[in-house]
Design a protein around this motif. Structure first.
Motif, PDB file in Angstrom:
ATOM      1  N   ALA A   1       0.822  -1.206   0.000  1.00  0.00           N
ATOM      2  CA  ALA A   1       0.000   0.000   0.000  1.00  0.00           C
ATOM      3  C   ALA A   1       0.862   1.264   0.000  1.00  0.00           C
ATOM      4  O   ALA A   1       0.449   2.296  -0.519  1.00  0.00           O
ATOM      5  N   GLU A   2       2.058   1.192   0.560  1.00  0.00           N
ATOM      6  CA  GLU A   2       2.933   2.366   0.635  1.00  0.00           C
ATOM      7  C   GLU A   2       3.413   2.841  -0.721  1.00  0.00           C
ATOM      8  O   GLU A   2       3.768   4.002  -0.870  1.00  0.00           O
ATOM      9  N   ILE A   3       3.422   1.984  -1.727  1.00  0.00           N
ATOM     10  CA  ILE A   3       3.938   2.392  -3.028  1.00  0.00           C
ATOM     11  C   ILE A   3       2.902   3.128  -3.868  1.00  0.00           C
ATOM     12  O   ILE A   3       3.251   3.706  -4.893  1.00  0.00           O
ATOM     13  N   LEU A   4       1.628   3.131  -3.436  1.00  0.00           N
ATOM     14  CA  LEU A   4       0.576   3.761  -4.217  1.00  0.00           C
ATOM     15  C   LEU A   4       0.369   5.212  -3.794  1.00  0.00           C
ATOM     16  O   LEU A   4       0.118   5.496  -2.626  1.00  0.00           O
ATOM     17  N   ASP A   5       0.485   6.129  -4.749  1.00  0.00           N
ATOM     18  CA  ASP A   5       0.133   7.531  -4.531  1.00  0.00           C
ATOM     19  C   ASP A   5      -1.295   7.706  -5.020  1.00  0.00           C
ATOM     20  O   ASP A   5      -1.593   7.429  -6.187  1.00  0.00           O
ATOM     21  N   ILE A   6      -2.173   8.191  -4.143  1.00  0.00           N
ATOM     22  CA  ILE A   6      -3.590   8.263  -4.430  1.00  0.00           C
ATOM     23  C   ILE A   6      -4.062   9.719  -4.470  1.00  0.00           C
ATOM     24  O   ILE A   6      -3.672  10.525  -3.623  1.00  0.00           O
ATOM     25  N   GLU A   7      -4.912  10.023  -5.440  1.00  0.00           N
ATOM     26  CA  GLU A   7      -5.582  11.316  -5.523  1.00  0.00           C
ATOM     27  C   GLU A   7      -7.012  11.109  -5.029  1.00  0.00           C
ATOM     28  O   GLU A   7      -7.777  10.352  -5.649  1.00  0.00           O
ATOM     29  N   PRO A   8      -7.401  11.719  -3.923  1.00  0.00           N
ATOM     30  CA  PRO A   8      -8.760  11.527  -3.384  1.00  0.00           C
ATOM     31  C   PRO A   8      -9.827  11.995  -4.371  1.00  0.00           C
ATOM     32  O   PRO A   8      -9.632  12.969  -5.091  1.00  0.00           O
TER      33      PRO A   8
END
Length: 76
Positions: A67-74
């Motif tokens: 999960a730490e490798i994913l950059d998420i845009e809300p």
């Protein structure tokens, strides 16, 4: 924002995958988590590991490390 920081029920779009471990990236890509796809946090285990997400109509459990490798845009 990272996936591990999202609350249950939160939705977002994968912006990027940043990792020095290609195995995590490869596994997520095989499961359908690609840049641009929409995800929703369904459940989080009591100790925070694993996190269950819904993407492309499938439920996927990912570990904190993954999960730490994913950059998420809300999403709103």
């Amino acid at each position: 924002m990272q996936l591990k920081d999202m609350a249950i029920g939160a939705k977002g779009r994968v912006k990027a995958m940043t990792t020095s471990t290609p195995e995590y990236r490869r596994r997520l890509l095989m499961l359908g988590v690609t840049p641009g796809c929409t995800i929703e946090v369904v459940r989080i285990a009591p100790l925070g590991d694993p996190i269950e997400i819904r993407t492309r109509g499938c439920l996927i459990s990912v570990r904190k490390d993954e999960a730490e490798i994913l950059d998420i845009e809300p999403i709103g």
